[in-house]
Design an enzyme around this catalytic site. Structure first.
Site, mmCIF file in Angstrom:
data_model
loop_
_atom_site.group_PDB
_atom_site.id
_atom_site.type_symbol
_atom_site.label_atom_id
_atom_site.label_comp_id
_atom_site.label_asym_id
_atom_site.label_seq_id
_atom_site.Cartn_x
_atom_site.Cartn_y
_atom_site.Cartn_z
ATOM 1 N N TYR A 134 24.455 -32.116 42.453
ATOM 2 C CA TYR A 134 24.115 -30.830 43.063
ATOM 3 C C TYR A 134 23.041 -30.947 44.139
ATOM 4 O O TYR A 134 22.649 -29.947 44.720
ATOM 5 C CB TYR A 134 23.611 -29.844 41.996
ATOM 6 N N LYS A 201 27.665 -38.729 30.314
ATOM 7 C CA LYS A 201 28.895 -39.490 30.553
ATOM 8 C C LYS A 201 28.483 -40.938 30.855
ATOM 9 O O LYS A 201 28.930 -41.563 31.822
ATOM 10 C CB LYS A 201 29.643 -38.822 31.719
ATOM 11 N N ASP A 252 33.023 -35.613 27.474
ATOM 12 C CA ASP A 252 34.392 -35.179 27.147
ATOM 13 C C ASP A 252 34.545 -34.950 25.646
ATOM 14 O O ASP A 252 35.166 -33.970 25.210
ATOM 15 C CB ASP A 252 35.443 -36.159 27.688
ATOM 16 N N ASP A 276 26.915 -27.284 33.718
ATOM 17 C CA ASP A 276 27.616 -26.206 34.406
ATOM 18 C C ASP A 276 28.943 -25.920 33.702
ATOM 19 O O ASP A 276 29.270 -24.783 33.350
ATOM 20 C CB ASP A 276 27.850 -26.640 35.867
#
Ligand code: NAD
Length: 388
Positions: A134, A201, A252, A276
């Site tokens: 971002y 992740k 995930d 987000d």
């Protein structure tokens, strides 16, 4: 005692939801504290209202005031078309280093939810707000900048990127990750919550997302040794002795866990992009964004906000749902120490849902419910507070 609160009306449905919400917030404070506590509202201009009055969407006076303010609350702001600002909300996050986006997600009884046991969802997401993809360092495919960067990477780091690549950068710092996780653990300590889960992740992005996981565990071990224990230690046979369990999950897998075993998760600390996605997915799990409150915080300033957008097609029609703004206001009341007033706002909303008199968007989600206007809903909430 008087509590000064800065408020920004917001665009679109902002005016409608504030008209309904502000009297409810005032009434809750008055009722809960017998008139001994009071909110003193001071409006700050931003968005279209500011542009109409000052020619700027984010006037200097608003920015100057927020530089020293501690608490503010805002309605939704439209992203202006044809100016340099990508989003006013993002511009404020950057201007005031509002590094933690905090979104509690829980189910309100009576709302039809997408999952079988929505009552098991009770999580608070701490999303890092200032770093990650971002940060806006992106170059379009085939531009001079992208080509230059690709060439640099290929030549200096032995990479084999295609010359026509679009490229983005994902900067993450130890400082940025640690202050977010610190805040999440402090919240768990203060509210006596069972666990903090680091969502990342790191299996794929080892030095950014993986570092978030590593730094997260470091904060817990170095700064909260007496209050936290890792899940690994517990699995190894250690007695948690009522300590907060620090876990981590790959992003995930966390989406699956949130659906299948939500009761095992309480506070979530995560990076910007993961946060987000996860906050919207979780909100949808329990009935949608219309009920989701939130706040963006630095160490000094907290800007509470309705998490939905300006809903332009509903603007001015007195049909919008003021719950997200009201529940954010309840978070704000807790933040300034007026917990009883926060509770009054939340109870009044739950009572209206129980009685099946809600705004049209919620009426669609509740069996045999009657839809009332935004202002009508506000009046019903006032009656609920009055009768407490
Ligand atoms: P939106 O949230 O405004 O609308 C999505 C859908 O939800 C629409 O059908 C809308 O009618 C409905 N909806 C949203 N809030 C509602 C409420 N309180 N009551 C009843 N229905 C409601 O999202 P969008 O259409 O993607 O965005 C519109 C504008 O809002 C854009 O300019 C966007 O940039 C801005 N936006 C601002 C914020 C913010 O300020 N935090 C957040 C999201 C979008």
């Amino acid at each position: 005692m008087k509590h000064k609160i800065y408020w920004i009306e917001g665009d679109g449905i902002g005016a409608d939801i504030w008209k309904a919400a502000m009297p409810v917030i005032n009434a809750a404070v008055k009722k809960a504290y017998d008139g001994k506590e009071e909110i003193v509202w001071q409006e700050l201009l931003a968005g279209e209202k500011a542009f109409a009055q000052t020619g700027k969407h984010l006037p200097k006076e608003t920015l100057e005031t927020l530089k020293t303010a501690e608490v503010a609350i805002k309605g939704p702001l439209a992203t202006p078309v044809g100016t340099g600002i990508r989003s006013l909300t993002v511009a404020m996050r950057q201007a005031f280093d509002l590094y933690a986006c905090i979104r509690p997600v829980k189910w309100y009884k009576g709302i039809i939810a997408a999952v079988r046991r929505p009552e098991n969802v009770n999580m608070t997401i701490f999303r890092e707000n200032t770093e990650d993809v971002y940060s806006g360092i992106e170059f379009a495919a085939n531009t001079e900048e992208a080509k230059k960067l690709v060439k640099f990477l290929n030549e200096n780091f032995n990479k084999n990127l295609k010359a026509e690549c679009a490229v983005g950068i994902k900067p993450m710092t130890e400082f940025g990750c640690k202050r977010l996780v610190r805040r999440a653990i402090q919240y768990a300590v203060k509210n006596n919550l069972p666990s903090v889960t680091l969502v990342h992740k790191g299996n794929i992005m080892k030095f950014t997302e993986g570092a978030f996981q590593k730094w997260g565990y470091e904060v817990a071990a170095q700064e909260f040794p007496g209050q936290t224990i890792t899940e690994q230690e517990v699995r190894g046979g250690a007695d948690p002795q009522g300590k907060i369990i620090i876990k981590d999950r790959i992003a995930d897998a966390m989406f699956q866990e949130a659906l299948l075993r939500p009761e095992e998760y309480s506070v979530i600390a995560t990076t910007n992009l993961n946060g987000d996605y996860l906050s919207d997915a979780l909100a949808a799990q329990v009935g949608g964004l219309g009920m989701a409150p939130g706040v963006n915080m630095s160490d000094r300033l907290a800007i509470f906000e309705a998490t939905h957008g300006t809903a332009p097609t509903a603007a001015g029609k007195d049909i919008a749902n003021p719950c997200s703004l009201l529940l954010s206001a309840a978070m704000m009341l807790e933040h300034i120490g007026l917990e009883k007033a926060a509770c009054a706002v939340q109870t009044a909303i739950q009572n209206c849902i129980d009685k099946k008199t809600v705004t049209q968007d919620l009426a669609k989600e509740i069996e045999n419910a009657k839809a009332v206007s935004c202002s009508g809903f506000g009046k019903l909430l006032l009656q609920e507070i009055d009768s407490m």
